[in-house]
Design a protein around this motif. Structure first.
Motif, PDB file in Angstrom:
ATOM      1  N   GLN A   1       0.814  -1.192   0.000  1.00 47.88           N
ATOM      2  CA  GLN A   1       0.000   0.000   0.000  1.00 47.88           C
ATOM      3  C   GLN A   1       0.858   1.256   0.000  1.00 47.88           C
ATOM      4  O   GLN A   1       0.510   2.242  -0.641  1.00 47.88           O
ATOM      5  N   ALA A   5       0.705   4.044  -2.856  1.00 45.26           N
ATOM      6  CA  ALA A   5       0.438   5.448  -2.537  1.00 45.26           C
ATOM      7  C   ALA A   5       1.550   6.351  -3.066  1.00 45.26           C
ATOM      8  O   ALA A   5       1.283   7.409  -3.640  1.00 45.26           O
ATOM      9  N   THR A   9       1.025   9.159  -5.970  1.00 44.83           N
ATOM     10  CA  THR A   9       1.361  10.553  -5.664  1.00 44.83           C
ATOM     11  C   THR A   9       2.328  11.103  -6.709  1.00 44.83           C
ATOM     12  O   THR A   9       2.152  12.206  -7.216  1.00 44.83           O
ATOM     13  N   PHE A  54      -6.201   9.142  -3.971  1.00 41.28           N
ATOM     14  CA  PHE A  54      -5.655   8.022  -4.728  1.00 41.28           C
ATOM     15  C   PHE A  54      -6.713   7.340  -5.582  1.00 41.28           C
ATOM     16  O   PHE A  54      -6.411   6.438  -6.334  1.00 41.28           O
ATOM     17  N   ILE A  70      -6.700   3.121   1.083  1.00 46.04           N
ATOM     18  CA  ILE A  70      -5.723   4.140   1.478  1.00 46.04           C
ATOM     19  C   ILE A  70      -6.415   5.478   1.687  1.00 46.04           C
ATOM     20  O   ILE A  70      -6.144   6.197   2.660  1.00 46.04           O
ATOM     21  N   ASP A  71      -7.336   5.838   0.800  1.00 46.63           N
ATOM     22  CA  ASP A  71      -8.075   7.096   0.926  1.00 46.63           C
ATOM     23  C   ASP A  71      -8.839   7.139   2.250  1.00 46.63           C
ATOM     24  O   ASP A  71      -8.792   8.133   2.974  1.00 46.63           O
TER      25      ASP A  71
END
Length: 109
Positions: A1, A5, A9, A54, A70-71
């Protein structure tokens, strides 16, 4: 993860730099709405806050799940838990110092 991420990004920043992706608003937009007292503007909505985004509909389904996880994690940790901690600290200061005055300032994030 973490790798996902980081890659997302970097891809977003590369797209912004190349001009193929536009930021939803600028810092100047944020300042203008804040100074005008327009705190109901979409720019201050919790869904448009400065949390990394993301979620991308062009991602394969398994990566969309990762992006959503992740968000959700970032929103929970960077926004909701932070606000709860700040609120508890403010209340504790007020309760422990009833004879004092305080000024608290909070950001738009």
């Amino acid at each position: 993860q973490v790798l996902f991420a980081l890659n997302q990004t970097l891809l977003q920043h590369e797209s912004l730099r190349a001009g193929s992706l536009q930021a939803p608003y600028t810092t100047e937009d944020l300042i203008k709405h804040y100074n005008c007292g327009d705190l109901n503007a979409v720019i201050f909505n919790h869904d448009t806050s400065q949390v990394p985004n993301f979620i991308n509909t062009t991602l394969p389904p398994h990566e969309q799940v990762t992006a959503q996880e992740i968000d959700s994690y970032f929103r929970q940790e960077l926004i909701y838990k932070r606000n709860e901690r700040m609120g508890k600290r403010v209340m504790a200061l007020l309760r422990e110092n009833r004879d004092k005055s305080f000024f608290f300032a909070f950001g738009a994030g």
